[in-house]
Design a protein around this motif. Structure first.
Motif, PDB file in Angstrom:
ATOM      1  N   LEU A  73     -55.845  -1.254 -93.038  1.00 22.04           N
ATOM      2  CA  LEU A  73     -54.920  -1.590 -91.962  1.00 22.04           C
ATOM      3  C   LEU A  73     -53.991  -0.411 -91.748  1.00 22.04           C
ATOM      4  N   ARG A  74     -53.475  -0.304 -90.536  1.00 22.58           N
ATOM      5  CA  ARG A  74     -52.439   0.672 -90.260  1.00 22.58           C
ATOM      6  C   ARG A  74     -51.219  -0.046 -89.695  1.00 22.58           C
ATOM      7  N   LEU A  75     -50.118   0.081 -90.386  1.00 25.34           N
ATOM      8  CA  LEU A  75     -48.853  -0.480 -89.916  1.00 25.34           C
ATOM      9  C   LEU A  75     -48.070   0.601 -89.175  1.00 25.34           C
ATOM     10  N   SER A  76     -47.363   0.163 -88.150  1.00 18.06           N
ATOM     11  CA  SER A  76     -46.494   1.063 -87.387  1.00 18.06           C
ATOM     12  C   SER A  76     -45.101   0.467 -87.309  1.00 18.06           C
ATOM     13  N   CYS A  77     -44.128   1.342 -87.233  1.00 14.14           N
ATOM     14  CA  CYS A  77     -42.736   0.905 -87.076  1.00 14.14           C
ATOM     15  C   CYS A  77     -42.038   1.887 -86.160  1.00 14.14           C
ATOM     16  N   ALA A  78     -41.553   1.383 -85.041  1.00  7.72           N
ATOM     17  CA  ALA A  78     -40.861   2.221 -84.068  1.00  7.72           C
ATOM     18  C   ALA A  78     -39.375   1.890 -84.068  1.00  7.72           C
ATOM     19  N   ALA A  79     -38.576   2.925 -84.183  1.00  5.24           N
ATOM     20  CA  ALA A  79     -37.123   2.773 -84.118  1.00  5.24           C
ATOM     21  C   ALA A  79     -36.652   3.132 -82.720  1.00  5.24           C
ATOM     22  N   SER A  80     -35.749   2.316 -82.186  1.00  4.15           N
ATOM     23  CA  SER A  80     -35.254   2.566 -80.837  1.00  4.15           C
ATOM     24  C   SER A  80     -33.766   2.243 -80.771  1.00  4.15           C
ATOM     25  N   GLY A  81     -33.127   2.757 -79.735  1.00  6.54           N
ATOM     26  CA  GLY A  81     -31.705   2.509 -79.547  1.00  6.54           C
ATOM     27  C   GLY A  81     -30.916   3.804 -79.545  1.00  6.54           C
ATOM     28  N   SER A  82     -29.643   3.691 -79.827  1.00  8.20           N
ATOM     29  CA  SER A  82     -28.738   4.846 -79.765  1.00  8.20           C
ATOM     30  C   SER A  82     -28.808   5.655 -81.061  1.00  8.20           C
ATOM     31  N   ILE A  83     -29.971   6.216 -81.305  1.00  9.34           N
ATOM     32  CA  ILE A  83     -30.217   6.940 -82.548  1.00  9.34           C
ATOM     33  C   ILE A  83     -29.873   8.410 -82.380  1.00  9.34           C
ATOM     34  N   PHE A  84     -29.091   8.917 -83.295  1.00 12.05           N
ATOM     35  CA  PHE A  84     -28.774  10.343 -83.304  1.00 12.05           C
ATOM     36  C   PHE A  84     -29.766  11.110 -84.163  1.00 12.05           C
TER      37      PHE A  84
END
Length: 123
Positions: free
Chosen positions: A18-29
């Motif tokens: 399996l391949r897991l993905s995690c995307a971070a979004s928002g006001s990231i510096f």
């Protein structure tokens, strides 16, 4: 506001991948380390693997040689490639990010968690 959203979990047979993905979004510096943790029923949450912004990786013994963590810094995304899966890998997998975000023109550091994605290894 910052969000971490995992995807890629599911049911897989022993020996599968399996391949897991995690995307971070928002006001990231900026994002420092990103990682994957897991929690099996009745067990404490444990580290699976993590990776620094420079690409240095660290793995728990349980995943060494079977799991590979990687990240795309341009997409604020971290991946976990899991091979030769075993029933004991069954757990909810959580994404974690140590990041700096912008709020009211100020920079703040914080540890963020996703809501988790279930991986079930069973025949």
């Amino acid at each position: 506001q910052v969000q971490l959203v995992e995807s890629g979990g599911g049911l897989v047979q022993p020996g599968g991948s399996l391949r897991l993905s995690c995307a971070a979004s928002g006001s990231i510096f900026s994002i420092n380390a990103m990682g994957w943790y897991r929690q099996a029923p009745g067990m404490e949450r444990e580290l699976v693997a993590n990776i620094t912004s420079g690409g240095m990786t660290n793995y728990a013994d349980s995943g060494k040689g079977r799991f590979t963590i990687s990240r795309d810094n341009t997409e604020n995304t971290v991946y976990l490639h899991m091979n030769s899966l075993k029933p004991e890998d069954t757990a909810v997998y959580y994404c974690n990010a140590d990041l700096v975000y912008v709020n009211l023109n100020q920079l703040n550091g914080m540890d963020y968690w996703g809501k988790g994605t279930l991986v079930t290894v069973s025949s």
